[in-house]
Motif scaffolding. Structure first.
Motif, short mmCIF file in Angstrom:
data_model
loop_
_atom_site.label_atom_id
_atom_site.label_comp_id
_atom_site.label_asym_id
_atom_site.label_seq_id
_atom_site.Cartn_x
_atom_site.Cartn_y
_atom_site.Cartn_z
N ALA A 1 -4.07 3.01 17.65
CA ALA A 1 -3.50 3.08 16.30
C ALA A 1 -4.58 2.65 15.31
O ALA A 1 -5.23 1.63 15.50
N VAL B 1 4.00 1.94 11.44
CA VAL B 1 3.19 3.08 11.88
C VAL B 1 4.04 4.35 11.87
O VAL B 1 5.26 4.28 11.88
N ALA C 1 -2.96 0.54 10.94
CA ALA C 1 -1.53 0.17 10.95
C ALA C 1 -1.33 -1.03 10.03
O ALA C 1 -2.14 -1.95 10.01
#
Length: 166
Positions: free
Chosen positions: A118, A144, A121
């Motif tokens: 990710a 997210v 985020a």
């Protein structure tokens, strides 16, 4: 005592044109303001047309291809257990982090490199100091997109997760 003399009789004074001069001055000022605003609007329109470039200004607006409307990305809250609880205590709500997954044990195919699961985020919530898990990890809630939340959940079951501040 000297004799007082009387004030002679005279017609009242009438000042003419004063009211008209004021109106004329106000009209002139309004015209000057309107001309200034018109010149400013024309300059802004010309600079905006020049910023698009000559290729775009030559095209008629009706011939432009219709643009698709972008669908907003659905953002969800994803609870993530980060392996190092001390790192989580450095985070504050609103911080941006990258989440990195490192496998728990070496795999048979030799794919034991860390990967980013990710990017950017946003941290929504951070646990209090005493809420660390038994393994020393800590929970953090990240905001997210839905697809990234699914990847985070999958990576959390097979890997140790770490965060880096963006």
């Amino acid at each position: 005592m000297p004799e007082t003399c009387g004030v002679p009789q005279f017609a009242p004074l009438r000042v003419r044109g004063g009211r008209h001069r004021l109106r004329r001055a106000v009209r002139r000022r309004r015209r000057a303001m309107a001309a200034g605003l018109a010149m400013t609007a024309a300059a802004l329109a010309a600079s905006a047309a020049g910023a698009r470039g000559p290729a775009e200004t030559d095209k008629p607006q009706a011939a432009a291809a219709p643009q698709r409307e972008r669908q907003p990305v659905e953002v969800v809250s994803a609870p993530v257990r980060i392996a190092d609880g001390a790192t989580v205590r450095l985070l504050r709500p609103g911080d941006r982090v990258d989440v990195i997954a490192a496998p728990d044990s070496p795999s048979a195919d030799g794919d034991d490199e860390a990967r980013v699961v990710a990017r950017g985020a946003r941290v929504e919530k951070v646990p209090r100091t005493g809420e660390a898990g038994a393994d020393g990890g800590a929970l953090v809630v990240l905001s997210v997109p839905r697809a990234t939340a699914a990847v985070l959940a999958g990576a959390g079951t097979t890997s140790r997760l770490a965060v880096t501040l963006c």
